[in-house]
Scaffold this motif. Structure first.
Motif, mmCIF file in Angstrom:
data_model
loop_
_atom_site.group_PDB
_atom_site.id
_atom_site.type_symbol
_atom_site.label_atom_id
_atom_site.label_comp_id
_atom_site.label_asym_id
_atom_site.label_seq_id
_atom_site.Cartn_x
_atom_site.Cartn_y
_atom_site.Cartn_z
ATOM 1 N N PHE A 1 0.751 -1.283 -0.048
ATOM 2 C CA PHE A 1 -0.059 -0.103 -0.034
ATOM 3 C C PHE A 1 0.776 1.353 -0.027
ATOM 4 O O PHE A 1 1.703 1.641 0.741
ATOM 5 C CB PHE A 1 -0.848 0.104 1.219
ATOM 6 N N VAL A 2 0.625 1.952 -0.849
ATOM 7 C CA VAL A 2 1.499 3.160 -1.207
ATOM 8 C C VAL A 2 0.506 4.699 -1.484
ATOM 9 O O VAL A 2 -0.657 4.231 -1.436
ATOM 10 C CB VAL A 2 2.526 3.216 -2.264
ATOM 11 N N ALA A 3 1.432 5.708 -1.698
ATOM 12 C CA ALA A 3 0.337 6.836 -1.679
ATOM 13 C C ALA A 3 -0.263 6.840 -3.547
ATOM 14 O O ALA A 3 0.445 6.098 -4.098
ATOM 15 C CB ALA A 3 1.344 8.303 -1.962
ATOM 16 N N PRO A 4 -1.182 7.507 -3.679
ATOM 17 C CA PRO A 4 -1.977 7.395 -5.014
ATOM 18 C C PRO A 4 -1.032 7.661 -6.134
ATOM 19 O O PRO A 4 -1.190 6.872 -7.117
ATOM 20 C CB PRO A 4 -3.141 8.317 -5.085
ATOM 21 N N ASP A 5 -0.023 8.500 -6.095
ATOM 22 C CA ASP A 5 0.712 8.808 -7.161
ATOM 23 C C ASP A 5 1.920 7.743 -7.382
ATOM 24 O O ASP A 5 2.737 7.794 -8.226
ATOM 25 C CB ASP A 5 1.362 10.499 -6.800
ATOM 26 N N ALA A 6 1.951 6.962 -6.289
ATOM 27 C CA ALA A 6 3.217 5.715 -6.354
ATOM 28 C C ALA A 6 2.610 4.516 -6.831
ATOM 29 O O ALA A 6 3.214 3.525 -7.032
ATOM 30 C CB ALA A 6 3.872 5.554 -5.335
ATOM 31 N N ALA A 7 1.036 4.484 -6.877
ATOM 32 C CA ALA A 7 0.482 3.156 -7.079
ATOM 33 C C ALA A 7 0.211 3.092 -8.526
ATOM 34 O O ALA A 7 -0.508 3.708 -9.259
ATOM 35 C CB ALA A 7 -0.932 3.147 -6.291
ATOM 36 N N GLN A 8 0.370 1.670 -9.234
ATOM 37 C CA GLN A 8 -0.142 1.221 -10.496
ATOM 38 C C GLN A 8 -1.727 1.204 -10.406
ATOM 39 O O GLN A 8 -2.256 1.688 -11.241
ATOM 40 C CB GLN A 8 0.554 0.109 -10.937
ATOM 41 N N TYR A 9 -2.236 0.568 -9.332
ATOM 42 C CA TYR A 9 -3.663 0.475 -9.116
ATOM 43 C C TYR A 9 -4.243 1.169 -8.093
ATOM 44 O O TYR A 9 -3.609 1.025 -6.915
ATOM 45 C CB TYR A 9 -3.779 -1.088 -9.083
ATOM 46 N N GLN A 10 -5.327 1.671 -8.479
ATOM 47 C CA GLN A 10 -5.906 2.938 -7.548
ATOM 48 C C GLN A 10 -7.037 2.176 -7.086
ATOM 49 O O GLN A 10 -8.005 1.990 -7.869
ATOM 50 C CB GLN A 10 -5.871 4.040 -7.962
ATOM 51 N N ILE A 11 -7.354 1.524 -5.984
ATOM 52 C CA ILE A 11 -8.612 1.113 -5.313
ATOM 53 C C ILE A 11 -9.499 2.065 -4.566
ATOM 54 O O ILE A 11 -8.682 2.749 -3.529
ATOM 55 C CB ILE A 11 -8.158 -0.249 -4.439
ATOM 56 N N SER A 12 -10.600 2.172 -4.935
ATOM 57 C CA SER A 12 -11.420 3.242 -4.287
ATOM 58 C C SER A 12 -12.772 2.653 -4.042
ATOM 59 O O SER A 12 -13.148 1.855 -4.528
ATOM 60 C CB SER A 12 -11.523 4.584 -4.904
ATOM 61 N N GLY A 13 -13.811 3.322 -3.112
ATOM 62 C CA GLY A 13 -14.953 3.041 -3.010
ATOM 63 C C GLY A 13 -15.424 3.718 -1.496
ATOM 64 O O GLY A 13 -14.997 4.640 -1.151
ATOM 65 N N SER A 14 -16.400 2.754 -1.152
ATOM 66 C CA SER A 14 -17.044 3.067 0.092
ATOM 67 C C SER A 14 -17.487 1.890 0.721
ATOM 68 O O SER A 14 -17.746 0.897 0.321
ATOM 69 C CB SER A 14 -18.253 4.360 -0.093
ATOM 70 N N ASN A 15 -17.982 2.122 2.038
ATOM 71 C CA ASN A 15 -18.487 0.896 2.916
ATOM 72 C C ASN A 15 -19.758 1.405 3.897
ATOM 73 O O ASN A 15 -19.894 1.103 4.649
ATOM 74 C CB ASN A 15 -17.622 0.036 3.661
#
Length: 393
Positions: free
Chosen positions: A70-84
């Protein structure tokens, strides 16, 4: 002889139910170049945003032990987002390809199970392997007085409940492939006997009760045969019989055998043994024949082998001053690699992750280990000293 075990069946069956209704909006997945299975892989960098509480914890645990970091968004190849909020809503974007590769809404179960389902979908989209979030393990939980019970839980240790009430020494749970049933050893009747337990019906019966040791049942991939360790011939050796107990056959006459496991094609049984008082791994044709030593250079005193479901790997315990989890190619083409401290390794259904145990003080606790990145997480202790895990397949 048959003994019906009392189990809270509705609770147990609910643990295995996972009926998710998926929402709309999934995009056509892009072609992803996946790394070949090899040791020392770098974790896959992802970012996580919008989740909280238990859902965030589940996603982090599931993905970490399957090779993600888990890394910062600008360092991530895959960005996982959403809500619960009410239900789990999840999206995954590939930053390099500039595409959404997963978009789903999960409902019809607890938030925890929805989070496991989302993690499974992430793993499959990115790696091509089935996820492990909704899988189960069995294990031994031992009290300070030496007695214990066999427990069942989610792979991460949650939703644990005992499936025995023996109040006796127990050991070596082993699943029947594709079924809610397992074998285990218990001293409930004063002798180390092998019991069969059908979790769907609550039926329990003795499978092997010969004089002396009856332990380490291992079921063939097609469920038709059971290998085990019996000392009815004077020393502990490997035997095999049909699943109904008929046609018992002795396969070895070694000094001392333990821990049999099957190759995925059902042709071989791998086990630990002693040759001239030196402990080694060996394999024998399931129908009988000459024993072949499995070379484990650099990993002395090997025991507790487990063959990966894809047939590529054998995991085992090596004992020097400590216990180490090792993995080697099943064909012996390379020397074993030491992955982490621990013992009793058991492969996940996707042949990526191991569950094992290791010492914390005077007690054992369970851990989940990603083989190819060596990332490991402890499972919260369930009851007493937890060991000898077996992953349902």
């Amino acid at each position: 002889m048959k003994n019906c075990l009392k189990i809270h069946l509705p609770i147990l069956l609910a643990m295995f139910a996972a009926n998710f209704v998926f929402g709309q909006g999934e995009q056509t997945p892009i072609q992803i170049v996946r790394p070949a299975d090899s040791f020392g892989q770098k974790p896959i960098p992802v970012s996580l945003d919008g989740f909280s509480g238990e859902v965030a914890e589940v996603l982090k645990f599931d993905l970490y032990v399957q090779g993600f970091s888990f890394v910062a968004p600008d360092a991530a190849q895959y960005q996982i987002s959403g809500s619960n909020s009410g239900n789990v809503t999840g999206n995954v974007s590939d930053k390099l390809a500039k595409k959404v590769i997963l978009s789903r809404i999960y409902n019809g179960a607890s938030l925890r199970r929805q989070a496991h389902a989302f993690a499974d979908d992430i793993v499959e989209k990115i790696t091509g392997k089935k996820g492990i979030g909704q899988t189960k393990i069995a294990f031994k939980a031992q009290s300070p007085d030496g007695t214990g019970e066999i427990y069942l839980s989610d792979f991460d240790g949650h939703n644990a409940q005992p499936i025995t009430r023996d109040n006796a020494i127990v050991a070596a749970p082993a699943w029947v492939p594709g079924r809610l049933a397992l074998y285990y050893t218990s001293y409930a009747r004063g002798n180390p006997d092998i019991f069969y337990n059908n979790l769907s019906t609550g039926e329990r019966r003795i499978f092997a009760k010969f004089s002396g040791l009856n332990t380490s049942a291992a079921v063939s991939p097609d469920g038709s045969k059971v290998a085990m360790i019996l000392s009815k011939g004077g020393v502990p050796n490997v035997y095999v019989c049909n699943a109904d107990g008929t046609e018992l056959k002795r396969l070895t006459t070694s000094e001392e055998d333990s821990s049999p496991c099957w190759s995925p094609d059902g042709q071989w049984i791998c086990f630990a043994t002693k040759i001239q008082s030196r402990r080694v791994l060996a394999k024998v044709p399931a129908g009988g024949g000459k024993i072949q030593v499995v070379r484990t250079s650099g990993a002395p005193n090997p025991t507790e082998p487990d063959w990966s479901p894809d047939g590529k790997w054998i995991a085992f315990t090596s004992q020097t001053s400590e216990f180490d989890i090792c993995v080697m190619p099943a064909d012996g083409s390379k020397d074993p690699v030491v992955l982490a401290r621990g013992q009793d390794p058991s492969w996940s259904p996707n042949s990526r992750t191991l569950v094992c145990s290791h010492s914390v003080g005077y007690l054992q606790t369970l851990s989940v280990l990603d083989v190819f990145t060596k990332q490991v997480k402890d499972v919260g202790r369930i009851a007493g000293s937890d060991s000898e895990p077996a992953w349902a397949k």
